[in-house]
Design a protein around this motif. Structure first.
Motif, PDB file in Angstrom:
ATOM      1  N   TRP A 248       0.819  -1.214   0.000  1.00 38.19           N
ATOM      2  CA  TRP A 248       0.000   0.000   0.000  1.00 38.19           C
ATOM      3  C   TRP A 248       0.853   1.265   0.000  1.00 38.19           C
ATOM      4  O   TRP A 248       0.339   2.375   0.121  1.00 38.19           O
ATOM      5  CB  TRP A 248      -0.970   0.017   1.189  1.00 38.19           C
ATOM      6  N   GLN A 250       2.814   4.393  -1.388  1.00 41.76           N
ATOM      7  CA  GLN A 250       2.444   5.212  -2.546  1.00 41.76           C
ATOM      8  C   GLN A 250       3.657   5.886  -3.182  1.00 41.76           C
ATOM      9  O   GLN A 250       4.533   6.370  -2.482  1.00 41.76           O
ATOM     10  CB  GLN A 250       1.453   6.306  -2.116  1.00 41.76           C
ATOM     11  N   THR A 286      -0.606   3.244  -5.465  1.00 45.48           N
ATOM     12  CA  THR A 286       0.051   2.276  -4.592  1.00 45.48           C
ATOM     13  C   THR A 286       0.849   1.299  -5.459  1.00 45.48           C
ATOM     14  O   THR A 286       0.508   1.054  -6.628  1.00 45.48           O
ATOM     15  CB  THR A 286      -0.958   1.481  -3.742  1.00 45.48           C
ATOM     16  N   HIS A 318       5.731   6.622   1.822  1.00 45.59           N
ATOM     17  CA  HIS A 318       5.027   7.314   0.735  1.00 45.59           C
ATOM     18  C   HIS A 318       5.812   8.541   0.282  1.00 45.59           C
ATOM     19  O   HIS A 318       6.399   9.238   1.120  1.00 45.59           O
ATOM     20  CB  HIS A 318       3.674   7.857   1.202  1.00 45.59           C
TER      21      HIS A 318
END
Ligand SMILES: NC(=O)c1ccc[n+]([C@@H]2O[C@H](COP(=O)([O-])OP(=O)(O)OC[C@H]3O[C@@H](n4cnc5c(N)ncnc54)[C@H](O)[C@@H]3O)[C@@H](O)[C@H]2O)c1
Length: 372
Positions: A248, A250, A286, A318
């Motif tokens: 997950w 990003q 993602t 991320h």
């Protein structure tokens, strides 16, 4: 006569697309590239994709004579020659420091003798470390590096004091660098050196921080570069892409055509001089979604990504680009939609033989305790 532009590292992925972009706009292009083995394979011959109109000089960026020769008659320089790979830079420290830091120093000493009008250097989002985050209450936060303890627990996200996950927001150029690899340090060094020497010697210098580039010509057999090339070489070899953490995380995937356009705009925009710009898509995806979409467009829907739960020391959670400065100053706007870009990538992939060297690369990291 039109401007003559030198691209160091111009036989590589992004540089060769930039060469096409500049030729299309009536400029003349010379490339200095040593056709590095890890990128171009054994025997290092001129890549077929390099436009015949490009004058290729095979030589090393660390060789002052080769660099001086390549600069003869040149009006502007794009400095792209680099060893490219975050993980690998953590054990090939001398090689990365030699090619990236010393190579830039060699180029700059040659430019001090023979200044050009413009100097544009390829920098990287990797120097940000983590991107910016926002708390549930709307406060924007900079975070550091996740502790090994946290990673061991498989608790991947950044959290506020209440345990609520922080939300990533676009990262602007003003974010303070947080260097987590030798590669990132070398990109900051290249960027600063070029801006500093450019200013001191009257060359208009610009640094462009590229986010995750994708597109045709990316060296598929080089397991240390872009995640899309790595996934693609797995898929082409009928193996599922392997994803660190939970998938997950990003990132900002930007088409190489958009990057090439941003590079040309930086040359043609006088107001860009002395500045740093993010070059991304401005959109986050993602890693899990990217792997699935790539499997779909390559007709390998059955190869769902394998979520390993492993992690790499120094990896970020991320980061994606705030591109408002490039929009305002350069007039840059990304044009390639992810689905179109992936479809084109898939079409190109069909004709490619990719040696999947991911296992080999993972073993190198494992052996040094850099992937767990
Ligand atoms: N691909 C990305 O996602 C990305 C992201 C951020 C920044 N960048 C930067 O963009 C630039 C281009 O990257 P790329 O993806 O096209 O990589 P690439 O590996 O395809 O191209 C780099 C080129 O540099 C050449 N090179 C390597 N060592 C050299 C040396 N000692 N002397 C002369 N040439 C040498 C290689 O042969 C290769 O052709 C690099 O500076 C890289 O750090 C790339």
């Amino acid at each position: 006569m039109s401007q003559l532009v030198l691209i160091t590292g111009g036989a590589g992925f992004i540089g060769s697309h930039l060469a096409d972009e500049l030729l299309d706009h009536g400029l003349r292009v010379r490339v200095l590239d040593n056709l590095a083995l890890q990128v171009h394979g054994e025997g290092g011959r001129r890549p077929d994709y390099l436009d015949p109109a490009v004058e290729l000089i095979q030589g090393d960026i660390c060789d002052p004579q080769a660099v001086r020769g390549a600069l003869r008659g040149v009006d502007a320089v794009y400095h792209f020659a680099s060893a490219v790979g975050v993980g690998q830079s953590m054990y090939e420290v001398v090689h990365y420091t030699r090619v990236n830091n010393i190579g830039t120093a060699v180029l700059l000493e040659a430019l001090i003798e023979n200044p050009v009008e413009q100097l544009i250097v390829a920098s990287s989002m990797s120097l940000y470390g983590e991107g910016l985050y926002r708390t549930a209450g709307g406060e924007v936060r900079m975070v550091g590096e996740r502790s090994l303890e946290q990673l061991r627990r498989g608790d991947w996200d950044w959290r506020d004091e209440d345990g609520t996950a922080l939300q990533p927001v676009p990262t602007p150029e003003s974010k303070v660098p947080a260097l987590a690899s030798v590669y990132a340090l070398s990109k900051l060094d290249q960027e600063r050196l070029c801006l500093m020497i450019g200013r001191a010697y009257g060359m208009k210098a610009v640094a462009l921080r590229f986010f995750n580039a994708y597109g045709p010509r990316q060296a598929l057999s080089n397991p240390y570069t872009g995640v899309l090339a790595i996934f693609a070489s797995r898929l082409l070899n009928d193996s599922a892409p392997r994803i660190f953490e939970d998938g997950w995380q990003q990132r900002d995937f930007v088409s190489v055509y958009d990057i090439a356009r941003a590079c040309r705009l930086a040359l043609q925009t006088p107001a860009a001089a002395g500045q740093v710009f993010n070059v991304g898509s401005g959109t986050s995806y993602t890693v899990r979604e990217i792997a699935e979409r790539l499997a779909d467009v390559t007709g390998r829907e059955h190869l769902r990504p394998e979520i390993t739960g492993k992690y790499r020391v120094g990896d970020i959670r991320h980061c994606y680009a705030d591109i408002s400065k490039a929009r305002e100053v350069l007039g840059y706007a990304p044009r390639v939609k992810l689905d179109e870009g992936l479809a084109e990538l898939a079409a190109w992939l069909e004709g490619q033989a990719a040696v999947d060297r991911v296992a080999e690369a993972s073993a190198e990291l494992d052996a040094r305790g850099l992937a767990l």
